[in-house]
Design a protein around this motif. Sequence first.
Motif, short mmCIF file in Angstrom:
data_model
loop_
_atom_site.label_atom_id
_atom_site.label_comp_id
_atom_site.label_asym_id
_atom_site.label_seq_id
_atom_site.Cartn_x
_atom_site.Cartn_y
_atom_site.Cartn_z
N UNK A 149 17.81 -22.43 -32.76
CA UNK A 149 17.87 -21.49 -31.54
C UNK A 149 16.71 -21.69 -30.55
N UNK A 150 15.54 -22.21 -31.00
CA UNK A 150 14.47 -22.85 -30.20
C UNK A 150 15.10 -23.81 -29.36
N UNK A 151 15.55 -24.93 -30.11
CA UNK A 151 16.04 -25.99 -29.22
C UNK A 151 17.50 -25.56 -28.36
N UNK A 152 18.11 -24.58 -28.78
CA UNK A 152 19.17 -24.15 -27.91
C UNK A 152 18.62 -23.75 -26.54
N UNK A 173 5.71 -23.25 -28.90
CA UNK A 173 6.47 -22.01 -28.89
C UNK A 173 6.43 -21.15 -30.25
N UNK A 174 6.67 -21.90 -31.56
CA UNK A 174 6.74 -21.29 -32.68
C UNK A 174 5.36 -20.79 -33.10
N UNK A 175 4.16 -21.42 -32.57
CA UNK A 175 2.81 -20.87 -32.76
C UNK A 175 2.70 -19.51 -31.84
N UNK A 176 2.98 -19.73 -30.69
CA UNK A 176 2.92 -18.70 -29.80
C UNK A 176 3.83 -17.18 -29.95
N UNK A 250 11.19 -16.85 -17.91
CA UNK A 250 11.59 -17.83 -19.08
C UNK A 250 10.81 -17.43 -20.48
N UNK A 251 9.50 -16.94 -20.59
CA UNK A 251 9.03 -16.56 -21.71
C UNK A 251 9.85 -15.39 -22.23
N UNK A 252 10.30 -14.54 -21.23
CA UNK A 252 11.02 -13.40 -22.06
C UNK A 252 12.49 -13.81 -22.52
N UNK A 253 13.04 -15.03 -21.87
CA UNK A 253 14.19 -15.35 -22.66
C UNK A 253 14.05 -16.07 -23.73
N UNK A 254 12.66 -16.68 -23.84
CA UNK A 254 12.39 -17.46 -25.31
C UNK A 254 12.16 -16.37 -26.28
N UNK A 255 11.32 -15.36 -25.91
CA UNK A 255 11.22 -14.35 -26.99
C UNK A 255 12.49 -13.46 -27.35
N UNK A 256 13.39 -13.07 -26.39
CA UNK A 256 14.30 -12.20 -26.55
C UNK A 256 15.27 -12.88 -27.23
N UNK A 257 15.42 -14.34 -26.91
CA UNK A 257 16.86 -15.06 -27.22
C UNK A 257 16.53 -15.81 -28.12
#
Length: 451
Positions: A149-152, A173-176, A250-257
């Motif tokens: 999902x991160x790659x997507x 991103x996984x560390x964050x 962008x960070x919201x989409x990363x966290x929420x999605x």
Amino acid sequence: MSPTARNGLPAGPKLPAVLQLVLMMRWWPQFVAACRRRHGKIFTLRNTMMGEMVYLADPDAIKTVFAGDPRIFHAGEANSMLGGLLGDSSVLVIDDDVHRERRRLMMAPFHRDAVARQAELMAEIAAENIASWPVGESFPVAPKTSEITLEVILRTVIGASDPARLAALRDVMPRLLRVGAWESLAIAKPSLQSRLPWRRLARNMEESDRLLYAEIAERRADPDIAERTDALAMLVQAGGMSDKELRDQLITLLVAGHDTTATGLAWALERLTRHPAILAKAVAAAEAGDAAGDEYLDAIAKETLRIRPVVPDVGRILKEPVEVAGYRLPAGVMVVPSITSVHADPNVYPDPDTFDPDRMVGATLSPTTWFPFGGGNRRCLGAGFAMVEMRIVLREILRRVDLATTAEAGEKTRLKHVIMTPARGGRVTVRAVKQVASVAAGAPEVPSASL
């Protein structure tokens, strides 16, 4: 005020607010479930971080909240504890006209046709990851679904293509997003991030910001931006947002999605491997690759999100006194539709503890009885994207590997910030790798109502 409405707050546990905070940080869904059994469908919790919270487990009361005036029911303010990570202009933490306009700008990447264009890339990313799964040994699948999902997100939403930057984003991103109760304190109170115990979190945020701002600059300078399909390109073309505002989205989409969908997939596999007959039916649906098969995979995703919702509840802070469920609630109180409570209600879902995807086949789901993505004007922008992604990734997994079933008890939930993950990571065992012709192609139908 109706003649029968009661002033004041509903009953709730008499524990000190600081103890209730500790219980919620460690055993949030279990604590809420215990209060639901003791106090009924509406009760009050109090904690030192979020104040007075009136929990709602009644669909009619929840309808009052979801259909209420967003100027009175503030969801962004209720999410303010996330502002230290997402930023103060994130669509999740703003309200009123600013939220409505920001949400309008962000709709295009999640329209049905835009999501359908990403389907083949989702399948390719999933297939590449699944090829690396170990065979013949038990392993936690949540880190694998998280990689997918991160790659997507990185490639479809951010549109990252520079190899060095993409590798750096995969690393940071996984560390964050590895957020526990300790890190949550510094997200809720950003001033803590300058102190020694939280400096690692601050460094991870600085690194992720550097990479995201580089992507934003690259997109703004791209002469062929109109030909791009990533969400960032669409947001830049829409205009109206500064670099800082784009970063926050962008960070919201990363966290929420990213983490949420990955967790939903891990729970789906955890559930399937404990139900051999359902797993066999799911494999047949994945291998069929037709509309009926996709409908059953969708039903698995929906039932998973019912029985194992990724987030336990959603909140709104009242800006004016409001009557809810027979109580006249004062301004400043947070009303909290409880996803876990409604999804586990036997009056809504017979045998609620039974994993039964068939109950979702052809079902018309009410937005106040099935709401893993929240509801009302704050329903998750990426709900349709997430459902399509879950279907596609499940299809690729089930058609590419033979999963062993287990008689072990289901995994307990572990709270990771606001996400309920499988306590052991959703352990699975691949018995064998299947030979398949290619990535399953095709642009799936995405109901526009789910976006």
